[in-house]
Enzyme design. Structure first.
Site, short mmCIF file in Angstrom:
data_model
loop_
_atom_site.label_atom_id
_atom_site.label_comp_id
_atom_site.label_asym_id
_atom_site.label_seq_id
_atom_site.Cartn_x
_atom_site.Cartn_y
_atom_site.Cartn_z
N CYS A 94 -8.89 -3.55 -9.59
CA CYS A 94 -9.16 -4.97 -9.75
C CYS A 94 -9.05 -5.65 -8.39
O CYS A 94 -8.69 -5.01 -7.39
CB CYS A 94 -8.18 -5.59 -10.75
SG CYS A 94 -6.47 -5.72 -10.12
N CYS A 101 -5.58 -5.21 -6.83
CA CYS A 101 -5.32 -3.85 -6.36
C CYS A 101 -6.20 -3.50 -5.16
O CYS A 101 -5.75 -2.82 -4.24
CB CYS A 101 -5.53 -2.86 -7.50
SG CYS A 101 -4.27 -3.06 -8.80
N HIS A 142 0.27 -2.92 -11.76
CA HIS A 142 -0.87 -2.02 -11.93
C HIS A 142 -0.61 -0.73 -11.17
O HIS A 142 0.05 -0.74 -10.12
CB HIS A 142 -2.14 -2.67 -11.41
CG HIS A 142 -2.57 -3.88 -12.17
ND1 HIS A 142 -3.79 -4.48 -11.97
CD2 HIS A 142 -1.93 -4.62 -13.12
CE1 HIS A 142 -3.91 -5.53 -12.77
NE2 HIS A 142 -2.78 -5.64 -13.48
N GLU A 175 -2.45 1.07 -9.26
CA GLU A 175 -2.94 1.07 -7.88
C GLU A 175 -2.04 0.25 -6.96
O GLU A 175 -1.75 0.66 -5.84
CB GLU A 175 -4.38 0.54 -7.82
CG GLU A 175 -5.36 1.30 -8.68
CD GLU A 175 -5.48 0.77 -10.10
OE1 GLU A 175 -6.47 1.12 -10.76
OE2 GLU A 175 -4.60 0.01 -10.55
#
Length: 163
Positions: A87, A90, A57, A59
């Protein structure tokens, strides 16, 4: 530049990064790290598609680079800007890296509604504020901002919406 104007400018950059991520074959998410003056220090995009890493991801990728580059003391005064709310994974990486503020585009709830049960992104409905509240380090969260703009980069991408 006022904080709100800075936030919007930097969030729009994360939306651009999300578009670049999508264009290269990854999920449409982007993030950046800014110092206390709003200077961009690092940028990251999703790498799930190009690297085959489901944890890639934007992030988390950004936080890995940040933790290798800067001290936790420095990062406490920095802000992560991201095209969508982090999420749980993250948010955990933000917490452990030591970044003191998160400013995000669309909410996790809105993202889940947009994507649905797409197997490539089984989005949780767990706000990052709840993840941070469970910890011992304070992380300020601001958002959602620019939800409609943040959503446009997802148009037609996800399987259930025509990917």
């Amino acid at each position: 530049m006022a904080d709100n104007d800075r936030h919007l400018k930097l969030l729009r950059r994360t939306i651009e990064l999300a578009g670049e991520s999508r264009a290269r074959g990854d999920h449409p998410f982007g993030a950046l790290l800014a110092d206390s003056q709003g200077n961009i220090l690092l940028e990251a995009m999703n790498t799930c598609g190009t690297e085959g890493d489901r944890t890639g991801h934007a992030e988390r990728n950004l936080m890995t680079a940040a933790s290798k580059t800067y001290s936790a003391e420095f990062l406490a005064d920095c802000t992560m800007y991201t095209s969508a709310e982090p999420c749980a994974m993250c948010a955990g990486s933000v917490y452990w890296t030591g970044v003191g503020r998160v400013v995000h585009g669309m909410s996790e709830k809105a993202l889940k509604e947009l994507i649905g049960p797409d197997p490539e992104n089984l989005t949780m409905d767990l706000p990052c504020r709840e993840v941070f509240a469970a910890g011992q380090r304070k992380v300020i969260v601001e958002g959602p901002f620019l939800e409609d703009e943040s959503a446009t980069v997802h148009d037609g991408f996800w399987t259930l919406s025509g990917k």
